[in-house]
Design an enzyme around this catalytic site. Structure first.
Site, mmCIF file in Angstrom:
data_model
loop_
_atom_site.group_PDB
_atom_site.id
_atom_site.type_symbol
_atom_site.label_atom_id
_atom_site.label_comp_id
_atom_site.label_asym_id
_atom_site.label_seq_id
_atom_site.Cartn_x
_atom_site.Cartn_y
_atom_site.Cartn_z
ATOM 1 N N GLU A 156 5.949 -11.118 6.827
ATOM 2 C CA GLU A 156 5.284 -11.980 7.995
ATOM 3 C C GLU A 156 4.838 -10.924 9.164
ATOM 4 O O GLU A 156 4.272 -11.603 10.052
ATOM 5 C CB GLU A 156 6.448 -12.860 8.604
ATOM 6 C CG GLU A 156 6.658 -13.957 7.761
ATOM 7 C CD GLU A 156 7.697 -14.982 8.706
ATOM 8 O OE1 GLU A 156 8.541 -14.383 9.644
ATOM 9 O OE2 GLU A 156 7.947 -16.289 8.022
ATOM 10 N N MET A 175 0.939 -1.152 0.074
ATOM 11 C CA MET A 175 -0.049 0.040 -0.049
ATOM 12 C C MET A 175 0.936 1.308 0.029
ATOM 13 O O MET A 175 0.438 2.124 0.393
ATOM 14 C CB MET A 175 -1.048 0.117 1.273
ATOM 15 C CG MET A 175 -1.887 -1.189 1.239
ATOM 16 S SD MET A 175 -3.596 -0.931 1.910
ATOM 17 C CE MET A 175 -3.144 -0.494 3.323
ATOM 18 N N LEU A 230 6.846 2.915 1.099
ATOM 19 C CA LEU A 230 7.592 1.844 1.322
ATOM 20 C C LEU A 230 8.866 1.997 2.447
ATOM 21 O O LEU A 230 9.449 3.082 2.421
ATOM 22 C CB LEU A 230 8.422 1.410 -0.094
ATOM 23 C CG LEU A 230 7.348 1.244 -1.295
ATOM 24 C CD1 LEU A 230 7.979 0.793 -2.372
ATOM 25 C CD2 LEU A 230 6.395 0.124 -0.683
ATOM 26 N N GLN A 285 -10.201 -2.377 2.265
ATOM 27 C CA GLN A 285 -9.636 -3.184 3.579
ATOM 28 C C GLN A 285 -9.777 -2.251 4.756
ATOM 29 O O GLN A 285 -9.313 -2.532 5.746
ATOM 30 C CB GLN A 285 -8.282 -3.729 3.466
ATOM 31 C CG GLN A 285 -7.086 -2.779 3.095
ATOM 32 C CD GLN A 285 -6.057 -3.590 2.691
ATOM 33 O OE1 GLN A 285 -5.991 -4.066 1.656
ATOM 34 N NE2 GLN A 285 -5.187 -3.752 3.578
ATOM 35 N N HIS A 321 9.461 -3.645 3.178
ATOM 36 C CA HIS A 321 9.212 -3.781 1.581
ATOM 37 C C HIS A 321 10.224 -3.849 0.838
ATOM 38 O O HIS A 321 10.336 -5.060 0.250
ATOM 39 C CB HIS A 321 8.415 -2.496 1.165
ATOM 40 C CG HIS A 321 7.146 -2.283 1.843
ATOM 41 N ND1 HIS A 321 6.663 -1.347 2.684
ATOM 42 C CD2 HIS A 321 5.878 -2.955 1.768
ATOM 43 C CE1 HIS A 321 5.591 -1.151 2.905
ATOM 44 N NE2 HIS A 321 4.876 -2.175 2.621
HETATM 45 O O1 PAF Z 1 0.034 -5.660 3.274
HETATM 46 C C1 PAF Z 1 -0.434 -4.698 2.693
HETATM 47 O O2 PAF Z 1 0.275 -3.648 2.290
HETATM 48 C C2 PAF Z 1 -1.892 -5.051 2.189
HETATM 49 O O3 PAF Z 1 -2.938 -5.422 3.006
HETATM 50 C C3 PAF Z 1 -1.848 -5.550 0.750
HETATM 51 C C4 PAF Z 1 -1.477 -7.118 0.768
HETATM 52 C C5 PAF Z 1 -1.031 -4.908 -0.196
HETATM 53 C C6 PAF Z 1 -3.239 -5.518 0.202
HETATM 54 O O4 PAF Z 1 -3.559 -4.345 -0.211
#
Ligand code: PAF
Length: 271
Positions: free
Chosen positions: A146, A28, A31, A59, A35
């Site tokens: 994780e 999302m 970063l 979400q 990431h």
């Molecule tokens: O972990 C995240 O950043 C989000 O939940 C994902 C997996 C990119 C889905 O939007």
């Protein structure tokens, strides 16, 4: 940088035809080092790495505002490229959900504790967007951290149940020097809140090495209670590797909700 799904599909199809394995790193944005470690690993293991940057409104639950989520696409592109991404896919909401909220969503049943209980609908939003991203990407290896342990289990289940041609790869949680798990939400903490936030890590490590789940949990709760700026949401234990326990914790620090988890006991079932 691509912002249309058909462009992503075309680019990845062409790379696959040329023999490349595709690595997909869904994010999302905002970063951070966690990431970056997933992107680096994908770049080392795959011929083409695509990082997706999309703040998925589906979400976010009631009382959670996607507009408050930290965003910085220029920074994300720079970081992603620096650690080996070949493609950044950053679609606008209207590209992913042209008709607004989609009529079809994906629900992974049987997930109703911890994050699912605290954030109703959250995992339906995650499962739906991961489904769309996997369908746009096609056969690939998909990298998830994780730190979002329950999300990782939901995604694994989704991919297995619906036979996606996707191999899920889990990357270990990356931490700051004081133990705080890297998270885009850390940027929202005030200096005092940031100083308080490593209590989650301390709670997890205080339970480490113990075998009795009630004991581990009680230690975690006691550690978080020592930090006045932090309100515990839950401290739970689930079955971990080799018959041991994995501890999961969620807490609020001001307006920010943080989660973390760790394997806390190595007790081996057949030892
Ligand atoms: O972990 C995240 O950043 C989000 O939940 C994902 C997996 C990119 C889905 O939007």
């Amino acid at each position: 940088v691509l912002d249309r799904g058909d462009q992503l599909r075309k680019e990845l199809d062409a790379a696959r035809l040329g023999g490349a394995t595709i690595g997909l790193v869904p994010t999302m944005g905002s970063l951070h080092k966690g990431h970056a470690s997933l992107v680096r690993r994908s770049a080392a293991e795959c011929g083409l790495t695509a990082v997706t940057v999309f703040v998925n409104p589906l979400q976010f639950g009631a009382g959670e505002d996607p507009a408050r989520y930290p965003r910085n696409l220029d920074h994300d592109i720079e970081v992603a490229e620096a650690v080996g991404a070949d493609v950044v896919f950053a679609p606008p909401v209207a590209e992913m959900y042209p008709g607004g909220r989609p009529a079809t969503t994906v629900h992974v049943a049987g997930v109703d504790t911890m994050e699912a209980a605290s954030r109703p609908g959250h995992f339906d939003g995650v499962a739906t967007v991961v489904t769309k991203l996997c369908n746009l990407a096609g056969p690939c290896r998909a990298y998830f951290g994780e730190k979002d342990w329950q999300q990782l289990q939901v995604v694994r289940r989704l991919i297995e149940d619906l036979s996606f041609p996707v191999e899920v790869i889990a990357g270990p949680t990356v931490r700051e020097a004081d133990g705080l798990a890297c998270s885009s939400r850390n940027a929202l903490l005030s200096p005092a809140e940031r100083a308080a936030a490593p209590v989650l890590y301390r709670a997890l490590t205080r339970g480490a090495g113990e075998d009795d789940p009630a004991d581990i949990r009680a230690r975690m709760v006691a550690v978080v209670a020592e930090e006045p700026l932090v309100t515990l949401d839950y401290a739970e234990l689930v079955a971990g590797a080799h018959g041991g326990w994995r501890a999961l914790v969620a807490a609020r620090i001001g307006a920010v909700r943080l989660i973390d988890n760790m394997e806390v006991s190595n007790r081996c079932a057949d030892a």
